[in-house]
Design a protein around this motif. Structure first.
Motif, mmCIF file in Angstrom:
data_model
loop_
_atom_site.group_PDB
_atom_site.id
_atom_site.type_symbol
_atom_site.label_atom_id
_atom_site.label_comp_id
_atom_site.label_asym_id
_atom_site.label_seq_id
_atom_site.Cartn_x
_atom_site.Cartn_y
_atom_site.Cartn_z
ATOM 1 N N GLN A 111 0.920 -1.160 -0.017
ATOM 2 C CA GLN A 111 0.183 0.138 -0.061
ATOM 3 C C GLN A 111 0.881 1.326 -0.029
ATOM 4 O O GLN A 111 0.556 2.356 -0.688
ATOM 5 C CB GLN A 111 -0.976 -0.042 0.975
ATOM 6 C CG GLN A 111 -1.887 -1.064 1.016
ATOM 7 C CD GLN A 111 -2.719 -1.032 -0.170
ATOM 8 O OE1 GLN A 111 -3.270 -0.017 -0.540
ATOM 9 N NE2 GLN A 111 -3.025 -2.232 -0.718
ATOM 10 N N GLU A 112 1.816 1.225 0.644
ATOM 11 C CA GLU A 112 2.850 2.387 0.618
ATOM 12 C C GLU A 112 3.446 2.540 -0.575
ATOM 13 O O GLU A 112 3.603 3.913 -1.030
ATOM 14 C CB GLU A 112 3.925 2.299 1.788
ATOM 15 C CG GLU A 112 3.471 2.451 3.209
ATOM 16 C CD GLU A 112 4.722 1.975 4.193
ATOM 17 O OE1 GLU A 112 5.861 2.033 3.924
ATOM 18 O OE2 GLU A 112 4.163 1.516 5.169
ATOM 19 N N LEU A 113 3.734 1.560 -1.337
ATOM 20 C CA LEU A 113 4.461 1.594 -2.511
ATOM 21 C C LEU A 113 3.416 2.057 -3.711
ATOM 22 O O LEU A 113 3.895 3.018 -4.530
ATOM 23 C CB LEU A 113 4.695 0.225 -3.031
ATOM 24 C CG LEU A 113 6.167 -0.151 -2.520
ATOM 25 C CD1 LEU A 113 6.353 -1.574 -2.733
ATOM 26 C CD2 LEU A 113 7.407 0.675 -2.916
ATOM 27 N N TYR A 114 2.077 1.827 -3.612
ATOM 28 C CA TYR A 114 1.130 2.463 -4.300
ATOM 29 C C TYR A 114 0.980 3.831 -4.329
ATOM 30 O O TYR A 114 1.232 4.665 -5.285
ATOM 31 C CB TYR A 114 -0.214 1.966 -3.885
ATOM 32 C CG TYR A 114 -0.643 0.565 -4.694
ATOM 33 C CD1 TYR A 114 0.258 -0.078 -5.337
ATOM 34 C CD2 TYR A 114 -1.836 -0.127 -3.940
ATOM 35 C CE1 TYR A 114 -0.194 -1.394 -6.009
ATOM 36 C CE2 TYR A 114 -2.143 -1.279 -4.514
ATOM 37 C CZ TYR A 114 -1.269 -1.902 -5.388
ATOM 38 O OH TYR A 114 -1.715 -3.189 -6.123
ATOM 39 N N LYS A 115 1.407 4.468 -2.929
ATOM 40 C CA LYS A 115 1.350 6.018 -2.882
ATOM 41 C C LYS A 115 2.377 6.512 -3.179
ATOM 42 O O LYS A 115 2.669 7.787 -3.905
ATOM 43 C CB LYS A 115 1.104 6.236 -1.047
ATOM 44 C CG LYS A 115 -0.249 6.005 -0.819
ATOM 45 C CD LYS A 115 -0.213 6.054 0.740
ATOM 46 C CE LYS A 115 -1.789 5.539 1.420
ATOM 47 N NZ LYS A 115 -1.556 5.508 2.705
ATOM 48 N N GLU A 116 3.485 5.793 -2.970
ATOM 49 C CA GLU A 116 4.938 6.497 -3.303
ATOM 50 C C GLU A 116 5.430 6.334 -4.657
ATOM 51 O O GLU A 116 6.191 7.001 -5.308
ATOM 52 C CB GLU A 116 5.937 6.007 -2.212
ATOM 53 C CG GLU A 116 5.573 6.453 -0.979
ATOM 54 C CD GLU A 116 6.818 5.795 -0.086
ATOM 55 O OE1 GLU A 116 7.987 5.479 -0.397
ATOM 56 O OE2 GLU A 116 6.351 5.321 1.409
ATOM 57 N N ILE A 117 4.935 5.313 -5.469
ATOM 58 C CA ILE A 117 5.327 5.070 -6.816
ATOM 59 C C ILE A 117 3.943 4.578 -7.500
ATOM 60 O O ILE A 117 3.722 3.376 -7.545
ATOM 61 C CB ILE A 117 6.169 3.836 -6.984
ATOM 62 C CG1 ILE A 117 7.477 3.946 -6.041
ATOM 63 C CG2 ILE A 117 6.600 3.582 -8.483
ATOM 64 C CD1 ILE A 117 8.383 2.764 -6.098
ATOM 65 N N PRO A 118 3.213 5.571 -7.992
ATOM 66 C CA PRO A 118 1.809 5.398 -8.470
ATOM 67 C C PRO A 118 1.853 4.405 -9.573
ATOM 68 O O PRO A 118 0.870 3.816 -9.859
ATOM 69 C CB PRO A 118 1.296 7.048 -8.917
ATOM 70 C CG PRO A 118 2.079 7.501 -7.957
ATOM 71 C CD PRO A 118 3.234 7.034 -7.881
ATOM 72 N N LYS A 119 3.066 4.350 -10.603
ATOM 73 C CA LYS A 119 2.920 3.320 -11.518
ATOM 74 C C LYS A 119 2.944 1.823 -11.218
ATOM 75 O O LYS A 119 2.472 1.153 -11.854
ATOM 76 C CB LYS A 119 4.461 3.452 -12.073
ATOM 77 C CG LYS A 119 4.772 4.594 -12.809
ATOM 78 C CD LYS A 119 6.260 4.858 -13.152
ATOM 79 C CE LYS A 119 6.812 6.020 -13.165
ATOM 80 N NZ LYS A 119 8.495 5.732 -13.522
#
Length: 191
Positions: A111-119
């Protein structure tokens, strides 16, 4: 470049900074064959990417018969998506069939990666779409093809799995008993 980054690069391009961030949010673990990564009744809080080895997901019905839903070998993803998304106890087991190196991504880090790397949202959407198509195709095959036809299709689609996975697991995947599978395979070899 790691196999995970190669897998992601098929659908999206990450910057070097994004790659470093992604790699900081994952864990790579070694597992021996027969290790259970997830049991039925547990809540799946991780997804798995296979660097090497083979995993399977399966459930066990009330008659204690295993039903293999999915295999994952090098470069494939596996998880109990119902449990992972709903945050409810799942009904799948995930087992290591062959010693494996697996990338583990926790739901929190995901979930954090979705926010930090929207790709990455796009990447995982594409994976989900591809998975949905494959599951629909498999369902239609199970409804319309004979066991022999399902096995022949599996042999063409996944030739390496056929050589590495136990016959009882292949039989379960195509929806037949190991005894029927053995007779069917002998009959096909005689052709």
């Amino acid at each position: 470049m790691s196999k995970l980054l190669q897998n992601i690069s098929i659908h999206v391009s990450l910057t070097p900074e994004e790659e470093i961030l992604l790699l900081s949010k994952i864990e790579t673990k070694q597992f021996k064959a027969k290790t259970i990564l997830l049991s039925s009744g547990e809540i799946a809080n991780s997804t798995y990417f296979v660097n090497s080895g083979i995993l399977r997901s399966f459930n066990i019905n009330d008659n204690i018969i295993e039903h293999v839903l999915h295999f994952a070998c090098e470069g494939w993803w596996i998880g109990d998506m119902y449990s992972y998304i709903s945050e409810k106890p799942g009904n799948l087991f995930i087992e290591v069939l062959e010693d494996a190196e697996v990338v583990v991504i926790s739901k929190e880090n995901h979930q954090e990666l979705y926010k930090e790397i929207p790709k990455l949202e796009r990447f995982f959407r594409i994976l989900a779409e591809n998975s949905l198509v494959a599951h629909q195709e498999r369902l239609m095959d199970n409804l319309s093809l004979s066991a022999e036809e399902r096995f022949e299709k599996m042999c063409k689609k996944y030739p390496t799995l056929i050589q590495k996975v136990a016959q009882k697991h292949l039989a379960s995947y195509i929806g037949v008993t190991p005894e029927f599978f053995s007779k069917m395979k002998s009959k096909l070899l005689r052709k």
